[in-house]
Design an enzyme around this catalytic site. Sequence first.
Site, PDB file in Angstrom:
ATOM      1  N   ASP A   6       0.858  -1.189   0.000  1.00 52.72           N
ATOM      2  CA  ASP A   6       0.000   0.000   0.000  1.00 52.72           C
ATOM      3  C   ASP A   6       0.888   1.230   0.000  1.00 52.72           C
ATOM      4  OD1 ASP A   6      -2.469   1.398   0.030  1.00 52.72           O
ATOM      5  OD2 ASP A   6      -2.245   1.782   2.161  1.00 52.72           O
ATOM      6  N   SER A   7       0.301   2.353  -0.383  1.00 50.56           N
ATOM      7  CA  SER A   7       1.055   3.609  -0.357  1.00 50.56           C
ATOM      8  C   SER A   7       1.397   4.006   1.079  1.00 50.56           C
ATOM      9  CB  SER A   7       0.233   4.711  -1.024  1.00 50.56           C
ATOM     10  OG  SER A   7      -1.035   4.791  -0.406  1.00 50.56           O
ATOM     11  N   CYS A  69      -3.756  -1.124  -2.324  1.00 51.43           N
ATOM     12  CA  CYS A  69      -4.087   0.274  -2.599  1.00 51.43           C
ATOM     13  C   CYS A  69      -5.058   0.391  -3.788  1.00 51.43           C
ATOM     14  CB  CYS A  69      -2.798   1.026  -2.912  1.00 51.43           C
ATOM     15  SG  CYS A  69      -3.034   2.770  -3.210  1.00 51.43           S
ATOM     16  N   GLU A 153      -2.923   9.601   7.786  1.00 47.51           N
ATOM     17  CA  GLU A 153      -1.486   9.295   7.819  1.00 47.51           C
ATOM     18  C   GLU A 153      -0.766  10.126   8.882  1.00 47.51           C
ATOM     19  OE1 GLU A 153       0.820   7.273   5.939  1.00 47.51           O
ATOM     20  OE2 GLU A 153      -0.901   6.108   5.268  1.00 47.51           O
ATOM     21  N   CYS A 187     -11.013   2.766  -0.227  1.00 48.05           N
ATOM     22  CA  CYS A 187      -9.672   3.270   0.093  1.00 48.05           C
ATOM     23  C   CYS A 187      -9.263   2.537   1.361  1.00 48.05           C
ATOM     24  CB  CYS A 187      -9.705   4.769   0.328  1.00 48.05           C
ATOM     25  SG  CYS A 187      -8.119   5.407   0.906  1.00 48.05           S
ATOM     26  N   HIS A 189      -7.536   3.300   3.729  1.00 49.74           N
ATOM     27  CA  HIS A 189      -7.453   4.087   4.961  1.00 49.74           C
ATOM     28  C   HIS A 189      -8.804   4.292   5.648  1.00 49.74           C
ATOM     29  CE1 HIS A 189      -3.600   4.970   3.146  1.00 49.74           C
ATOM     30  NE2 HIS A 189      -3.211   5.607   4.231  1.00 49.74           N
TER      31      HIS A 189
HETATM   32  N1  DGL Z   1      -4.195   3.526   0.019  1.00 44.95           N
HETATM   33  C1  DGL Z   1      -4.765   4.363  -0.997  1.00 44.95           C
HETATM   34  C2  DGL Z   1      -6.028   3.755  -1.567  1.00 44.95           C
HETATM   35  O1  DGL Z   1      -6.497   2.715  -1.108  1.00 44.95           O
HETATM   36  C3  DGL Z   1      -5.042   5.753  -0.550  1.00 44.95           C
HETATM   37  C4  DGL Z   1      -3.868   6.534  -0.114  1.00 44.95           C
HETATM   38  C5  DGL Z   1      -3.181   7.371  -1.132  1.00 44.95           C
HETATM   39  O2  DGL Z   1      -3.754   8.344  -1.639  1.00 44.95           O
HETATM   40  O3  DGL Z   1      -2.037   7.052  -1.359  1.00 44.95           O
HETATM   41  O4  DGL Z   1      -6.568   4.302  -2.497  1.00 44.95           O
END
Ligand code: DGL
Length: 272
Positions: A6-7, A69, A153, A187, A189
């Site tokens: 993931d990011s 992600c 974050e 998402c 998050h």
């Molecule tokens: N983890 C990313 C997602 O599920 C969102 C976070 C980002 O913008 O990097 O889309």
Amino acid sequence: MIGVFDSGFGGLTVLKSIAQRLPEYNYLYLADSARVPYGERSQETVYDYTTQAVDFLFKKGCLLVIIACNTVSSRALRRIQQGFMPGRYPDKKVLGVIRPSAEELLDRGCRKVGILATKGVVDSKIYTEELEGIDPPVEIFYQPCPLLVPIIEAGRHDEDNCDNLVSEYLKRLFNQESAIDTILLSCTHYPILYKSFRRHTPGHVKILSQGPIIADKLGDYLERHSEVEKRLSRGAGRVFFSTGSLEAFDRLALVFYGGPVYARQATLGPPK
Ligand code: DGL
């Protein structure tokens, strides 16, 4: 091993569900926390960063990588599967989270679905594409929530400001269509804000988080693909890497993963 990318921290919500559902396998999690958020980055940049991430995970011994992600899954996955993998890692696999989420919407008979996501996912219109031609049709309404990932974050998800933003984004979604029957938190998050989403959403509207969906679909995938499953190592290992601050990772992982985590430093660069 099974890699989960993931990011940032968000994908830990997905790893948590997967590891609960399929505990025996070894998992390696990678967060590109130094470069999060990906949500507003160009398609080319998301692709470049993701090739670096999957290259890192395969070199560490992963056989299968789950791109947790949504932004990456909607903006770069197809190109990675078709353009990057065959030449470099023909015997390994990369899977995303959009297709299994779309299948779940169909399995549940959803008709009017609100997608809450980053700008990148919304711009891609990926769910409309995935569900095109379905009869009876599934109508999709997108609402970008660009301020949520940076706040989460930063570890500020408990603040009133975050709850107010959730309320505002939901208002905009229901202004598009008042008869939405299901909301998908598309998402990684957002599940951390589930209570806030629930509080501001009418009780009859279902709210789906992706963790349990991805966990079930991965279980199905491994049952159908015994040639992959047989090659996965077992031992219930959990290893965590982050490109950002390890102190921040370990602290926030308590929230996202629900247990103590000791991350290691990762440095990503172009695949050689
Ligand atoms: N983890 C990313 C997602 O599920 C969102 C976070 C980002 O913008 O990097 O889309």
